[in-house]
Structure formats: C-alpha cells, structure tokens
Design an enzyme around this catalytic site. Sequence first.
Site, PDB file in Angstrom:
ATOM      1  N   HIS A  39       0.851  -1.203   0.000  1.00  7.23           N
ATOM      2  CA  HIS A  39       0.000   0.000   0.000  1.00  7.23           C
ATOM      3  C   HIS A  39       0.880   1.244   0.000  1.00  7.23           C
ATOM      4  CE1 HIS A  39      -4.041   1.900   1.112  1.00  7.23           C
ATOM      5  NE2 HIS A  39      -3.182   2.897   0.942  1.00  7.23           N
ATOM      6  N   HIS A  41       1.367   4.862  -2.576  1.00  5.08           N
ATOM      7  CA  HIS A  41       0.888   5.598  -3.753  1.00  5.08           C
ATOM      8  C   HIS A  41       2.064   6.230  -4.480  1.00  5.08           C
ATOM      9  CE1 HIS A  41      -3.447   5.506  -2.600  1.00  5.08           C
ATOM     10  NE2 HIS A  41      -2.920   5.322  -1.404  1.00  5.08           N
ATOM     11  N   ARG A  94       3.757  16.211 -15.694  1.00  2.00           N
ATOM     12  CA  ARG A  94       3.251  16.675 -16.987  1.00  2.00           C
ATOM     13  C   ARG A  94       3.532  15.725 -18.144  1.00  2.00           C
ATOM     14  NH1 ARG A  94       2.177  22.387 -16.612  1.00  2.00           N
ATOM     15  NH2 ARG A  94       1.151  22.524 -14.584  1.00  2.00           N
ATOM     16  N   GLY A 195      -8.966   8.123  -2.269  1.00  2.00           N
ATOM     17  CA  GLY A 195      -9.625   9.388  -1.957  1.00  2.00           C
ATOM     18  C   GLY A 195     -10.437   9.277  -0.682  1.00  2.00           C
ATOM     19  N   GLU A 225     -10.942   3.566   6.613  1.00  2.00           N
ATOM     20  CA  GLU A 225      -9.849   4.433   7.057  1.00  2.00           C
ATOM     21  C   GLU A 225     -10.456   5.632   7.795  1.00  2.00           C
ATOM     22  OE1 GLU A 225      -7.786   6.329   3.821  1.00  2.00           O
ATOM     23  OE2 GLU A 225      -6.124   7.017   5.065  1.00  2.00           O
ATOM     24  N   ASP A 303       1.935   3.964   2.626  1.00  2.00           N
ATOM     25  CA  ASP A 303       0.917   4.858   2.057  1.00  2.00           C
ATOM     26  C   ASP A 303       1.502   5.989   1.204  1.00  2.00           C
ATOM     27  OD1 ASP A 303      -1.699   5.376   1.514  1.00  2.00           O
ATOM     28  OD2 ASP A 303      -2.241   6.137   3.487  1.00  2.00           O
TER      29      ASP A 303
HETATM   30 ZN   LIG Z   1      -3.747   4.850   0.479  1.00  2.00          ZN
END
Ligand SMILES: [Zn+2]
Length: 368
Positions: A39, A41, A94, A195, A225, A303
């Site tokens: 986990h 990102h 970008r 999100g 969460e 995370d």
């Molecule tokens: Zn997460």
Amino acid sequence: MRQGDARQGDARQGDAREGTIDRATDEEFVDALPKVELHVHLEGSMHPRTLLALARRHGVDGLPTDLDGVAKFYEFRDFDHFIDVYLAAVRVLRDASDFALLARETALGLAAQGVRYAEITFTPFLHIERGIDPSEVFAGVEQGRREAEEATGIQIRWIADIPGLPDMDLRPASEGTIEFALNHRESVIALGLGGPEVGVPRPQFADVFTAARDAGLHRIPHAGETTGPRTIWDSLEYLHAERIGHGIRALDDPALVDHLRAARIPLEVCPTSNLRTGVVADYPEHPLPRMIELDLPVSLNSDDPPMFGTTLRDEYLHALRSLGLSRGQVADLAAAAIDHSFAPAAVKDAIRAELDAVTDRLADATDR
Ligand SMILES: [Zn+2]
C-alpha cells in the site's frame, strides 16, 4: 530514505547474516527483513526535492519553493486538507519523463529499504483528466519501473485506482481507470479506489468492480480508514474486494472482525499515515496491535511516505518501538505482506525463503 541510510543498512544486514541477530539493534533487525510493500501511492511518494524541481521545470504556481516550504505544505490539518495538498502536488507531473522519474525514484527508494516486491498504486485518471495522454502516463511509469528493476532486482506491479473524490464526476473517472487498467494488463494487476470515503459510498462503483472481477483484475479498494465498518462491508459485497486498504475501523464491528478473520481478507495497515491525517490520535492508540491479537490478516505499509514523513523501514521501526510489537510479530507482518501479495508463486517462495532464513536465526538466538 536518504542514500546514506540505505548503505548503512546494507552493511548492518551483513552482520545479521552472521548469526548475531539476537544482539542486533532494532535497525539491524528491520534492515535484515526482506520486505513486500502493498500500500504505497506513486503520486504520494514524490520526494520534496523532486516536487520542487518539477514545479520549477514546468512553472507550476501555488506550490512551495524551498524544502522548508514543502515541510510546512505537508503538515495536514485533517484528511480533507491532505487530499487538497495531494491534488495540488500532482499538478507538477506533466510528461512521460516526469512519470519515469517518479516511478524510478520510488522503486529505487523501496529497493534500498529491502523491498523485494511492491504493488504500487497510481491514479491515471487524475492525469488523464488534466489532459495528459494515458499512453504518456503509462510509458513513463513503465520506463521508471524497468530501470529500477534492472538496477536492483526489485519487482513492481501496478494498481490503478479510481480517484473517489466527492467533487468529481465519478462515472468517467471509474470508466477511464478500468479502461486504463485493461489496456495495460502486462503490469497493471488490480483496480483500486482511493480518496476520501466520506460522501463517496462504495456501492456506486459496483459495476466497474464487477467488470474488473470478470476481466480477472484484482480488487483493492480503500475502506474503513476515515469511515466505519459499513464501507468495508460494502467493499466486500459490491466491490468484490480481495484486500482492503487500511480497514482499521473494522474493529468497530465484532461481526465484521469475525468475517474478515474467517474469510482471510487482508487489511493493509499504515500507522503513520493514520496519525498524520488525524484519523488516529497517536501511536499508543493505533489499533494494529489489537488487530494482530484478534488474528486479523494484516500487513504493514507506508501509504504516502514523504508526505507523511515516513518510510516503510520507519513503519517497521515504529511497530517495534511505538506500537510495542515483538520482533516475532514484526517478522510475521513481513511474512503476511508476502502472502497477501498477488506476486507470482515463484516470487513469493523466493522472498519467503529469504525471510525464513532471517527468522530462523532469530528463533535460534532466542532459544539459546
Ligand atoms: Zn492509500
């Protein structure tokens, strides 16, 4: 992690291999563990200096201009504020070279912490929505992945997650994300959902997660969460979740605890993240030790490490020092991450054998 720390870690790992693990410091013990990260990102792994460099390169306004500024920028008032900062930061990405840089740095940083295999989440629709060509995003992350794999032997697979933002039109976000995942099956193994949970009920994503299941993609939504057990139940029922991001609020419902334990649905626990977004007050209040006591299938994860001032290595150290887990329990967490991954069997077996060699020395040292 800083480069210097990683090198130090490697040297210490050598000592642990000589059978001195009983006298090893916590750092030596943690560095000796081969790790799997489930986990983390990609966009949340941007190092502050990379954020500054990319903001400068592309002339992105409204972001800090020095490292002190980034440190303040990464102080979150609450979960919603964290999401606002996250969305502001991703605007520096970008073109393919930006994504390659981010993926390479992230994977190399994990490898330096003894991570052998990682399932890294990224959010293609956040970039597609800003007008970036999906093929540019994928070409970039793949280039970074290949470079890091060749340099270190780490193996990376991707989880494409839907940005579950209450202000976003979630239908195109869902369809765009699964389309991206299905177009890139060679390295995208799962559909995720990230999100905020508040105001984003899980049942509305039933169609897209059912399509993911039917196409053979794994399903790994965030749930439990910032909201309670209902979100986890819904993720199991409507999203066919095979693993749950966070899931700490499962403890609010004994029937859910029983179900998760019996069905062996893994929960990806990220303690420092929970503190930094304010969903848990402090380490002593963190539910991970209780989850272990209840025999829930849990792993330890980082995370959005630079945003939360942590690393996966730090999470293992916090588990020992701040959460009061034993070395045996921490080694079990490392083993659980291997088991809970969707790595090919041969990859799992190899990491497991390496971990067993470390834990055998630990057991020998304890018996003596
Ligand atoms: Zn997460």
